[in-house]
Design a protein around this motif. Sequence first.
Motif, PDB file in Angstrom:
ATOM      1  N   GLN A  15       0.825  -1.214   0.000  1.00 36.63           N
ATOM      2  CA  GLN A  15       0.000   0.000   0.000  1.00 36.63           C
ATOM      3  C   GLN A  15       0.858   1.262   0.000  1.00 36.63           C
ATOM      4  N   HIS A  16       2.096   1.130   0.457  1.00 37.02           N
ATOM      5  CA  HIS A  16       2.944   2.310   0.610  1.00 37.02           C
ATOM      6  C   HIS A  16       3.992   2.458  -0.480  1.00 37.02           C
ATOM      7  N   ARG A  17       3.905   1.627  -1.518  1.00 36.60           N
ATOM      8  CA  ARG A  17       4.881   1.725  -2.597  1.00 36.60           C
ATOM      9  C   ARG A  17       4.910   3.135  -3.186  1.00 36.60           C
ATOM     10  N   GLN A  18       6.107   3.593  -3.564  1.00 34.11           N
ATOM     11  CA  GLN A  18       6.255   4.948  -4.107  1.00 34.11           C
ATOM     12  C   GLN A  18       6.059   4.922  -5.614  1.00 34.11           C
ATOM     13  N   LEU A  19       4.806   5.069  -6.010  1.00 36.96           N
ATOM     14  CA  LEU A  19       4.501   4.911  -7.431  1.00 36.96           C
ATOM     15  C   LEU A  19       4.408   6.239  -8.176  1.00 36.96           C
ATOM     16  N   HIS A  20       4.376   7.344  -7.452  1.00 41.07           N
ATOM     17  CA  HIS A  20       4.228   8.647  -8.090  1.00 41.07           C
ATOM     18  C   HIS A  20       5.440   9.527  -7.810  1.00 41.07           C
ATOM     19  N   ALA A  21       5.649  10.484  -8.688  1.00 42.25           N
ATOM     20  CA  ALA A  21       6.832  11.337  -8.583  1.00 42.25           C
ATOM     21  C   ALA A  21       6.931  12.022  -7.222  1.00 42.25           C
ATOM     22  N   ARG A  22       5.801  12.348  -6.644  1.00 41.78           N
ATOM     23  CA  ARG A  22       5.839  13.073  -5.368  1.00 41.78           C
ATOM     24  C   ARG A  22       5.654  12.183  -4.144  1.00 41.78           C
ATOM     25  N   SER A  23       5.615  10.871  -4.347  1.00 39.61           N
ATOM     26  CA  SER A  23       5.450   9.977  -3.195  1.00 39.61           C
ATOM     27  C   SER A  23       6.620  10.119  -2.227  1.00 39.61           C
ATOM     28  N   LEU A  24       6.311  10.052  -0.960  1.00 38.02           N
ATOM     29  CA  LEU A  24       7.352  10.101   0.060  1.00 38.02           C
ATOM     30  C   LEU A  24       7.697   8.683   0.490  1.00 38.02           C
ATOM     31  N   GLU A  25       8.938   8.522   0.949  1.00 41.51           N
ATOM     32  CA  GLU A  25       9.291   7.214   1.492  1.00 41.51           C
ATOM     33  C   GLU A  25       8.416   6.950   2.720  1.00 41.51           C
ATOM     34  N   ALA A  26       8.054   5.686   2.883  1.00 39.96           N
ATOM     35  CA  ALA A  26       7.298   5.264   4.061  1.00 39.96           C
ATOM     36  C   ALA A  26       8.125   4.180   4.743  1.00 39.96           C
ATOM     37  N   GLY A  27       7.751   3.843   5.957  1.00 39.47           N
ATOM     38  CA  GLY A  27       8.480   2.787   6.637  1.00 39.47           C
ATOM     39  C   GLY A  27       7.903   2.504   7.995  1.00 39.47           C
ATOM     40  N   GLY A  28       8.604   1.657   8.725  1.00 43.26           N
ATOM     41  CA  GLY A  28       8.139   1.297  10.056  1.00 43.26           C
ATOM     42  C   GLY A  28       8.883   0.072  10.553  1.00 43.26           C
ATOM     43  N   GLN A  29       8.197  -0.700  11.399  1.00 43.16           N
ATOM     44  CA  GLN A  29       8.844  -1.824  12.076  1.00 43.16           C
ATOM     45  C   GLN A  29       8.226  -3.157  11.645  1.00 43.16           C
ATOM     46  N   LEU A  30       9.039  -4.195  11.788  1.00 42.52           N
ATOM     47  CA  LEU A  30       8.623  -5.557  11.438  1.00 42.52           C
ATOM     48  C   LEU A  30       8.592  -6.418  12.691  1.00 42.52           C
ATOM     49  N   PHE A  31       7.581  -7.262  12.776  1.00 38.41           N
ATOM     50  CA  PHE A  31       7.407  -8.123  13.953  1.00 38.41           C
ATOM     51  C   PHE A  31       7.073  -9.539  13.509  1.00 38.41           C
ATOM     52  N   PRO A  49      13.335 -22.444  15.185  1.00 39.09           N
ATOM     53  CA  PRO A  49      14.666 -22.952  14.812  1.00 39.09           C
ATOM     54  C   PRO A  49      14.942 -22.914  13.301  1.00 39.09           C
ATOM     55  N   ASP A  50      13.904 -23.069  12.494  1.00 34.18           N
ATOM     56  CA  ASP A  50      14.109 -23.117  11.049  1.00 34.18           C
ATOM     57  C   ASP A  50      13.894 -21.788  10.342  1.00 34.18           C
ATOM     58  N   SER A  51      13.086 -20.939  10.938  1.00 30.73           N
ATOM     59  CA  SER A  51      12.747 -19.719  10.206  1.00 30.73           C
ATOM     60  C   SER A  51      12.396 -18.551  11.103  1.00 30.73           C
ATOM     61  N   ILE A  52      12.542 -17.396  10.478  1.00 30.94           N
ATOM     62  CA  ILE A  52      12.124 -16.137  11.083  1.00 30.94           C
ATOM     63  C   ILE A  52      10.900 -15.736  10.268  1.00 30.94           C
ATOM     64  N   ILE A  53       9.768 -15.615  10.926  1.00 34.44           N
ATOM     65  CA  ILE A  53       8.538 -15.354  10.184  1.00 34.44           C
ATOM     66  C   ILE A  53       8.020 -13.962  10.513  1.00 34.44           C
ATOM     67  N   ILE A  54       7.959 -13.120   9.486  1.00 36.42           N
ATOM     68  CA  ILE A  54       7.432 -11.771   9.673  1.00 36.42           C
ATOM     69  C   ILE A  54       5.918 -11.851   9.516  1.00 36.42           C
ATOM     70  N   THR A  55       5.211 -11.593  10.620  1.00 40.87           N
ATOM     71  CA  THR A  55       3.756 -11.752  10.619  1.00 40.87           C
ATOM     72  C   THR A  55       3.025 -10.418  10.638  1.00 40.87           C
ATOM     73  N   CYS A  56       3.750  -9.333  10.916  1.00 42.00           N
ATOM     74  CA  CYS A  56       3.084  -8.048  11.136  1.00 42.00           C
ATOM     75  C   CYS A  56       4.054  -6.908  10.850  1.00 42.00           C
ATOM     76  N   ALA A  57       3.543  -5.845  10.256  1.00 43.47           N
ATOM     77  CA  ALA A  57       4.350  -4.629  10.036  1.00 43.47           C
ATOM     78  C   ALA A  57       3.545  -3.440  10.524  1.00 43.47           C
ATOM     79  N   THR A  58       4.258  -2.443  11.070  1.00 49.19           N
ATOM     80  CA  THR A  58       3.586  -1.220  11.529  1.00 49.19           C
ATOM     81  C   THR A  58       4.239  -0.004  10.881  1.00 49.19           C
ATOM     82  N   GLY A  59       3.576   1.137  11.020  1.00 49.67           N
ATOM     83  CA  GLY A  59       4.078   2.376  10.433  1.00 49.67           C
ATOM     84  C   GLY A  59       3.525   2.567   9.042  1.00 49.67           C
ATOM     85  N   PRO A  60       3.751   3.714   8.416  1.00 48.11           N
ATOM     86  CA  PRO A  60       4.468   4.879   8.974  1.00 48.11           C
ATOM     87  C   PRO A  60       3.637   5.585  10.053  1.00 48.11           C
TER      88      PRO A  60
END
Length: 157
Positions: free
Chosen positions: A27-43, A48-59
Amino acid sequence: MLELKAVNSSFTQSVSIQAQVIKYLSQHRQLHARSLEAGGQLFGVVDPDSIIITCATGPYSKDDRGPRHYRSDAMSAQSEIKQQAKFGNVYLGEWHTHAEKVPRASGHDIDAMRRLMKSSNLATNGLLMVILGQGLDKGGISVYSYMDGKLLHWDIE
Ligand SMILES: [Zn+2]
Protein backbone atom coordinates in the motif's frame (compact mmCIF):
# COMPACT_ATOMS: atom_id res chain seq x y z
CA MET A 1 1.90 -11.82 -4.04
CA LEU A 2 1.73 -14.74 -1.66
CA GLU A 3 4.11 -15.51 1.16
CA LEU A 4 7.69 -14.83 0.24
CA LYS A 5 10.75 -16.72 1.44
CA ALA A 6 14.32 -15.41 1.57
CA VAL A 7 17.53 -17.34 2.17
CA ASN A 8 21.19 -16.56 2.75
CA SER A 9 23.90 -19.23 2.69
CA SER A 10 25.45 -17.83 5.92
CA PHE A 11 22.29 -18.61 7.87
CA THR A 12 20.50 -21.86 8.63
CA GLN A 13 17.20 -20.06 9.18
CA SER A 14 15.12 -18.70 6.32
CA VAL A 15 13.08 -15.51 6.45
CA SER A 16 9.41 -15.68 5.52
CA ILE A 17 7.24 -12.65 4.91
CA GLN A 18 3.58 -13.53 5.28
CA ALA A 19 1.12 -12.49 2.59
CA GLN A 20 -0.73 -9.98 4.78
CA VAL A 21 2.55 -8.20 5.49
CA ILE A 22 3.37 -7.95 1.78
CA LYS A 23 -0.10 -6.56 1.21
CA TYR A 24 0.35 -3.99 3.99
CA LEU A 25 3.73 -2.84 2.68
CA SER A 26 2.49 -2.72 -0.90
CA GLN A 27 0.00 0.00 0.00
CA HIS A 28 2.94 2.31 0.61
CA ARG A 29 4.88 1.73 -2.60
CA GLN A 30 6.25 4.95 -4.11
CA LEU A 31 4.50 4.91 -7.43
CA HIS A 32 4.23 8.65 -8.09
CA ALA A 33 6.83 11.34 -8.58
CA ARG A 34 5.84 13.07 -5.37
CA SER A 35 5.45 9.98 -3.20
CA LEU A 36 7.35 10.10 0.06
CA GLU A 37 9.29 7.21 1.49
CA ALA A 38 7.30 5.26 4.06
CA GLY A 39 8.48 2.79 6.64
CA GLY A 40 8.14 1.30 10.06
CA GLN A 41 8.84 -1.82 12.08
CA LEU A 42 8.62 -5.56 11.44
CA PHE A 43 7.41 -8.12 13.95
CA GLY A 44 6.94 -11.85 14.10
CA VAL A 45 8.14 -15.11 15.51
CA VAL A 46 11.50 -16.86 15.51
CA ASP A 47 11.70 -20.63 15.40
CA PRO A 48 14.67 -22.95 14.81
CA ASP A 49 14.11 -23.12 11.05
CA SER A 50 12.75 -19.72 10.21
CA ILE A 51 12.12 -16.14 11.08
CA ILE A 52 8.54 -15.35 10.18
CA ILE A 53 7.43 -11.77 9.67
CA THR A 54 3.76 -11.75 10.62
CA CYS A 55 3.08 -8.05 11.14
CA ALA A 56 4.35 -4.63 10.04
CA THR A 57 3.59 -1.22 11.53
CA GLY A 58 4.08 2.38 10.43
CA PRO A 59 4.47 4.88 8.97
CA TYR A 60 3.65 7.20 11.90
CA SER A 61 2.42 10.78 11.82
CA LYS A 62 5.61 12.19 13.40
CA ASP A 63 8.04 10.38 11.07
CA ASP A 64 10.67 12.29 9.13
CA ARG A 65 9.75 11.56 5.49
CA GLY A 66 11.02 12.78 2.13
CA PRO A 67 11.08 11.49 -1.45
CA ARG A 68 14.49 9.94 -0.73
CA HIS A 69 14.66 9.46 3.00
CA TYR A 70 12.65 8.01 5.84
CA ARG A 71 13.20 7.91 9.55
CA SER A 72 10.69 6.43 11.98
CA ASP A 73 9.68 8.61 14.89
CA ALA A 74 11.57 6.90 17.74
CA MET A 75 8.79 7.36 20.33
CA SER A 76 6.13 5.94 18.02
CA ALA A 77 8.34 2.99 17.13
CA GLN A 78 9.11 2.27 20.79
CA SER A 79 5.48 2.32 21.83
CA GLU A 80 4.59 0.00 18.93
CA ILE A 81 7.38 -2.39 19.95
CA LYS A 82 5.99 -2.47 23.50
CA GLN A 83 2.45 -2.94 22.23
CA GLN A 84 3.38 -5.81 19.89
CA ALA A 85 5.32 -7.56 22.66
CA LYS A 86 2.02 -7.90 24.53
CA PHE A 87 0.75 -10.04 21.64
CA GLY A 88 3.93 -12.12 21.69
CA ASN A 89 5.27 -10.47 18.55
CA VAL A 90 9.05 -10.07 18.58
CA TYR A 91 10.58 -6.93 17.07
CA LEU A 92 12.57 -8.17 14.07
CA GLY A 93 13.68 -5.06 12.23
CA GLU A 94 12.71 -2.23 9.95
CA TRP A 95 11.06 -1.69 6.58
CA HIS A 96 10.95 1.29 4.26
CA THR A 97 10.23 2.14 0.65
CA HIS A 98 12.46 3.31 -2.19
CA ALA A 99 11.44 5.10 -5.38
CA GLU A 100 13.24 2.58 -7.59
CA LYS A 101 12.23 -0.63 -9.33
CA VAL A 102 14.77 -2.89 -7.69
CA PRO A 103 15.40 -1.47 -4.22
CA ARG A 104 18.96 -1.51 -2.92
CA ALA A 105 20.25 -0.44 0.50
CA SER A 106 21.98 2.94 0.47
CA GLY A 107 24.94 4.01 2.60
CA HIS A 108 22.45 5.96 4.66
CA ASP A 109 20.41 2.80 5.25
CA ILE A 110 23.49 0.93 6.49
CA ASP A 111 24.33 3.80 8.87
CA ALA A 112 20.79 3.79 10.16
CA MET A 113 20.98 0.05 10.94
CA ARG A 114 24.33 0.51 12.68
CA ARG A 115 22.89 3.25 14.89
CA LEU A 116 19.80 1.20 15.61
CA MET A 117 21.81 -1.85 16.68
CA LYS A 118 23.83 0.32 19.09
CA SER A 119 20.81 1.94 20.66
CA SER A 120 18.45 -1.04 20.85
CA ASN A 121 17.91 -3.64 23.50
CA LEU A 122 17.18 -6.57 21.25
CA ALA A 123 15.73 -10.01 21.80
CA THR A 124 17.49 -11.13 18.60
CA ASN A 125 21.22 -10.83 17.77
CA GLY A 126 20.62 -9.06 14.49
CA LEU A 127 18.01 -7.04 12.68
CA LEU A 128 16.22 -7.43 9.39
CA MET A 129 15.76 -4.64 6.90
CA VAL A 130 13.17 -4.96 4.16
CA ILE A 131 13.14 -2.41 1.36
CA LEU A 132 10.13 -2.19 -0.88
CA GLY A 133 10.58 -0.91 -4.41
CA GLN A 134 8.03 -0.04 -7.05
CA GLY A 135 7.63 -3.45 -8.63
CA LEU A 136 5.03 -5.93 -7.44
CA ASP A 137 7.05 -8.96 -8.49
CA LYS A 138 9.60 -10.51 -6.13
CA GLY A 139 12.34 -8.26 -7.55
CA GLY A 140 10.46 -5.37 -5.97
CA ILE A 141 11.37 -6.48 -2.46
CA SER A 142 14.86 -6.66 -0.99
CA VAL A 143 15.59 -8.44 2.26
CA TYR A 144 18.74 -7.70 4.28
CA SER A 145 20.07 -8.69 7.67
CA TYR A 146 22.37 -6.58 9.79
CA MET A 147 24.52 -8.53 12.21
CA ASP A 148 28.06 -8.16 13.58
CA GLY A 149 28.46 -4.90 11.69
CA LYS A 150 27.65 -6.48 8.35
CA LEU A 151 24.74 -5.97 6.01
CA LEU A 152 23.89 -9.10 4.03
CA HIS A 153 21.47 -9.40 1.14
CA TRP A 154 19.10 -12.37 1.13
CA ASP A 155 17.90 -14.10 -2.03
CA ILE A 156 14.20 -14.38 -2.58
CA GLU A 157 13.25 -17.93 -3.51
ZN1 LIG B 1 16.64 3.46 2.00
